[in-house]
Write an enzyme that holds these catalytic residues in place. Structure first.
Site, PDB file in Angstrom:
ATOM      1  N   GLU A  85       0.851  -1.291   0.105  1.00  0.00           N
ATOM      2  CA  GLU A  85       0.029   0.035  -0.054  1.00  0.00           C
ATOM      3  C   GLU A  85       1.062   1.311  -0.068  1.00  0.00           C
ATOM      4  O   GLU A  85       1.807   1.201   0.821  1.00  0.00           O
ATOM      5  CB  GLU A  85      -0.864   0.064   1.271  1.00  0.00           C
ATOM      6  CG  GLU A  85      -1.681   1.187   1.227  1.00  0.00           C
ATOM      7  CD  GLU A  85      -2.687   1.129   2.552  1.00  0.00           C
ATOM      8  OE1 GLU A  85      -3.487   0.183   2.594  1.00  0.00           O
ATOM      9  OE2 GLU A  85      -2.754   1.949   3.501  1.00  0.00           O
ATOM     10  N   THR A 136      -4.156   4.568  -1.273  1.00  0.00           N
ATOM     11  CA  THR A 136      -5.164   5.271  -0.469  1.00  0.00           C
ATOM     12  C   THR A 136      -5.912   6.419  -1.196  1.00  0.00           C
ATOM     13  O   THR A 136      -5.233   6.989  -2.280  1.00  0.00           O
ATOM     14  CB  THR A 136      -4.223   5.554   0.915  1.00  0.00           C
ATOM     15  OG1 THR A 136      -3.527   6.606   0.703  1.00  0.00           O
ATOM     16  CG2 THR A 136      -3.943   4.482   1.605  1.00  0.00           C
ATOM     17  N   GLY A 161     -14.299   5.581   4.871  1.00  0.00           N
ATOM     18  CA  GLY A 161     -13.621   6.604   5.109  1.00  0.00           C
ATOM     19  C   GLY A 161     -13.668   7.341   6.500  1.00  0.00           C
ATOM     20  O   GLY A 161     -14.917   7.086   7.031  1.00  0.00           O
ATOM     21  N   LYS A 185       8.008   3.961   1.971  1.00  0.00           N
ATOM     22  CA  LYS A 185       9.266   3.698   2.236  1.00  0.00           C
ATOM     23  C   LYS A 185       9.670   2.192   1.380  1.00  0.00           C
ATOM     24  O   LYS A 185       8.897   1.184   1.059  1.00  0.00           O
ATOM     25  CB  LYS A 185       9.599   3.213   3.781  1.00  0.00           C
ATOM     26  CG  LYS A 185       9.040   4.385   4.656  1.00  0.00           C
ATOM     27  CD  LYS A 185      10.180   5.457   5.008  1.00  0.00           C
ATOM     28  CE  LYS A 185       9.599   6.476   5.743  1.00  0.00           C
ATOM     29  NZ  LYS A 185       9.482   7.694   5.126  1.00  0.00           N
TER      30      LYS A 185
HETATM   31  P1  FAD Z   1     -17.960   0.740   7.304  1.00  0.00           P
HETATM   32  O1  FAD Z   1     -18.026  -0.644   7.015  1.00  0.00           O
HETATM   33  O2  FAD Z   1     -19.076   1.476   6.761  1.00  0.00           O
HETATM   34  O3  FAD Z   1     -17.963   0.820   9.013  1.00  0.00           O
HETATM   35  C1  FAD Z   1     -17.866   1.885   9.928  1.00  0.00           C
HETATM   36  C2  FAD Z   1     -18.496   1.788  11.238  1.00  0.00           C
HETATM   37  O4  FAD Z   1     -19.686   1.792  10.972  1.00  0.00           O
HETATM   38  C3  FAD Z   1     -18.021   0.422  12.110  1.00  0.00           C
HETATM   39  O5  FAD Z   1     -18.311   0.748  13.133  1.00  0.00           O
HETATM   40  C4  FAD Z   1     -19.350  -0.336  11.553  1.00  0.00           C
HETATM   41  O6  FAD Z   1     -19.583  -1.424  12.618  1.00  0.00           O
HETATM   42  C5  FAD Z   1     -20.461   0.385  11.431  1.00  0.00           C
HETATM   43  N1  FAD Z   1     -21.651   0.128  10.458  1.00  0.00           N
HETATM   44  C6  FAD Z   1     -21.117  -0.552   9.105  1.00  0.00           C
HETATM   45  N2  FAD Z   1     -22.325  -0.474   8.502  1.00  0.00           N
HETATM   46  C7  FAD Z   1     -23.538  -0.036   9.196  1.00  0.00           C
HETATM   47  C8  FAD Z   1     -24.746   0.228   8.887  1.00  0.00           C
HETATM   48  N3  FAD Z   1     -25.253  -0.386   7.762  1.00  0.00           N
HETATM   49  N4  FAD Z   1     -25.376   0.674  10.141  1.00  0.00           N
HETATM   50  C9  FAD Z   1     -24.840   1.105  11.283  1.00  0.00           C
HETATM   51  N5  FAD Z   1     -23.350   0.937  11.572  1.00  0.00           N
HETATM   52  C10 FAD Z   1     -22.835   0.536  10.219  1.00  0.00           C
HETATM   53  N6  FAD Z   1      -9.718   5.327   5.137  1.00  0.00           N
HETATM   54  C11 FAD Z   1      -9.486   6.631   4.139  1.00  0.00           C
HETATM   55  O7  FAD Z   1      -9.947   7.447   4.288  1.00  0.00           O
HETATM   56  N7  FAD Z   1      -8.681   6.119   2.946  1.00  0.00           N
HETATM   57  C12 FAD Z   1      -8.161   5.110   2.913  1.00  0.00           C
HETATM   58  O8  FAD Z   1      -7.707   4.936   1.868  1.00  0.00           O
HETATM   59  C13 FAD Z   1      -8.343   3.991   3.716  1.00  0.00           C
HETATM   60  N8  FAD Z   1      -7.841   2.576   3.478  1.00  0.00           N
HETATM   61  C14 FAD Z   1      -8.008   1.785   4.222  1.00  0.00           C
HETATM   62  C15 FAD Z   1      -7.692   0.541   3.914  1.00  0.00           C
HETATM   63  C16 FAD Z   1      -7.781  -0.473   4.931  1.00  0.00           C
HETATM   64  C17 FAD Z   1      -7.372  -1.932   4.508  1.00  0.00           C
HETATM   65  C18 FAD Z   1      -8.609  -0.396   6.089  1.00  0.00           C
HETATM   66  C19 FAD Z   1      -8.872  -1.426   6.984  1.00  0.00           C
HETATM   67  C20 FAD Z   1      -8.921   1.011   6.267  1.00  0.00           C
HETATM   68  C21 FAD Z   1      -8.921   1.922   5.541  1.00  0.00           C
HETATM   69  N9  FAD Z   1      -9.212   3.132   5.813  1.00  0.00           N
HETATM   70  C22 FAD Z   1      -9.178   4.211   4.793  1.00  0.00           C
HETATM   71  C23 FAD Z   1     -10.020   3.670   7.065  1.00  0.00           C
HETATM   72  C24 FAD Z   1     -11.355   3.498   6.796  1.00  0.00           C
HETATM   73  O9  FAD Z   1     -12.240   4.410   6.029  1.00  0.00           O
HETATM   74  C25 FAD Z   1     -12.017   3.692   8.316  1.00  0.00           C
HETATM   75  O10 FAD Z   1     -11.481   2.458   9.337  1.00  0.00           O
HETATM   76  C26 FAD Z   1     -13.565   3.991   8.584  1.00  0.00           C
HETATM   77  O11 FAD Z   1     -13.545   4.444   9.870  1.00  0.00           O
HETATM   78  C27 FAD Z   1     -14.198   2.691   8.423  1.00  0.00           C
HETATM   79  O12 FAD Z   1     -14.559   2.352   7.053  1.00  0.00           O
HETATM   80  P2  FAD Z   1     -15.186   1.089   6.618  1.00  0.00           P
HETATM   81  O13 FAD Z   1     -15.157   1.136   5.069  1.00  0.00           O
HETATM   82  O14 FAD Z   1     -14.852  -0.137   7.227  1.00  0.00           O
HETATM   83  O15 FAD Z   1     -16.642   1.387   7.145  1.00  0.00           O
END
Ligand code: FAD
Length: 295
Positions: free
Chosen positions: A16, A47, A106, A270
């Site tokens: 990444e 990202t 996000g 890096k």
């Molecule tokens: P979701 O799956 O939407 O979950 C977010 C929260 O809401 C969780 O607590 C979940 O339990 C809850 N939830 C999910 N669906 C529902 C629903 N229908 N109703 C109520 N609650 C719900 N962030 C960036 O900004 N840019 C990036 O490039 C980036 N890359 C990442 C790469 C990886 C591998 C990982 C693991 C994370 C990355 N993140 C990035 C961080 C990520 O965007 C955050 O962790 C964010 O807070 C959650 O994203 P998610 O897609 O898991 O969200």
């Protein structure tokens, strides 16, 4: 190539990177990438607006990786994006020949309470992309130690299941230094009917303060073995890095022994230390990867 096709044939190795800021030229990252390619990664991910920033040079980076013939996976988030934005971005990726996307909610920029876009959760974005662009291979994020704001592990896994049901074809996990916790998580999600492959995200342990900051920011734990390294080398950065590299190599082997489908290293742009880790772990080509996994 679609990441699911790669996952069918091998344990994948991927890296990444994050895009340079708008005002920073691409040369530094392109140089980094040229070194990372020597390690024969199966794909590179880039990202998107992490930390609440704008999309920036995500598309430019993905286009540059694609041009070299490597498989690339842009990350894409719900933050500030309406349906038309998503359609436009994904169409641009497809025009570049890109076949994979990591669809995320996000993190909210400071002061925001929602995504200020058409999608509140990653599942909604995944469902939309699946419906509009059925040919794309979509990945979803997962949290072996629970998402920081999730009400419970059970609810978090329930939403992960719905990401699979809405069209996610593989999972990519948040950093998790606690491999037994990761294994318990895998057991739980398989019981919940989540069958798609799992790529483990690994944060290399290189510099003490950023590792602590990123681990705590994501609500993840620091196991005793890592805490000991942090304590012992608090005032000795070179020794910390040396011990951190050894620790990361051991972690990679633990993850491989746990039977994960792919390894994804957060490179933080890096290449020198990442090369050291990958070579020391013996995972710089597919055949060694398989041998190491069964050793
Ligand atoms: P979701 O799956 O939407 O979950 C977010 C929260 O809401 C969780 O607590 C979940 O339990 C809850 N939830 C999910 N669906 C529902 C629903 N229908 N109703 C109520 N609650 C719900 N962030 C960036 O900004 N840019 C990036 O490039 C980036 N890359 C990442 C790469 C990886 C591998 C990982 C693991 C994370 C990355 N993140 C990035 C961080 C990520 O965007 C955050 O962790 C964010 O807070 C959650 O994203 P998610 O897609 O898991 O969200």
């Amino acid at each position: 190539m679609k990441i699911t096709e790669l996952l069918h044939t091998k344990m994948t190795l991927s890296f990444e990177v994050f895009p340079p800021k708008d005002e920073v030229p691409m040369d530094g990252l392109l140089e980094t990438l040229s070194h990372l390619y020597l390690l024969q990664p199966d794909f590179i991910s880039c990202t998107y607006g992490a930390g609440g920033s704008k999309r920036g040079k995500n598309m430019e980076v993905c286009g540059a990786v694609k041009k070299t013939g490597h498989t690339v996976m842009p990350h894409l988030t719900c933050i500030g994006n309406v349906r038309d934005d998503i359609k436009q971005f994904v169409s641009e990726y497809i025009d570049l020949g890109i076949e994979n996307i990591l669809a995320l909610r996000g993190d909210f920029p400071a002061g925001w309470e929602g995504t200020k876009g058409d999608f509140a959760y990653a599942g909604d974005l995944i469902g939309f992309i699946r419906a509009e662009f059925p040919g794309l291979c979509i990945g979803a994020a997962a949290y072996p130690e629970k998402h920081l704001t999730a009400l419970s592990m059970e609810s978090d896994i329930g939403y992960l299941r719905s990401k699979q049901d809405k069209g996610a074809a593989f999972i990519m996990t948040q950093l998790c230094h606690d491999v037994p916790a990761f294994e318990r998580f895998v057991e739980q999600i398989r019981k919940a009917g989540i069958t798609i492959p799992i790529i483990a995200g690994i944060m290399p342990v290189l510099v003490r303060e950023p590792v602590i900051r990123m681990t705590l920011f994501n609500g993840c734990s620091i196991p005793a073995e890592l805490a000991a390294i942090m304590g012992k080398y608090e005032k000795d950065p070179p020794s910390f890095t040396k011990a951190g590299i050894e620790y990361t190599v051991a972690q990679i082997h633990r993850y491989m022994a746990a039977g994960i489908d792919g390894l994804h290293l957060y490179t933080l742009n890096k290449w020198e230390k990442i090369t050291e880790i990958v070579r020391a772990a013996g995972i710089d080509n597919g055949i060694q990867r398989k041998e190491a996994a069964t050793a």
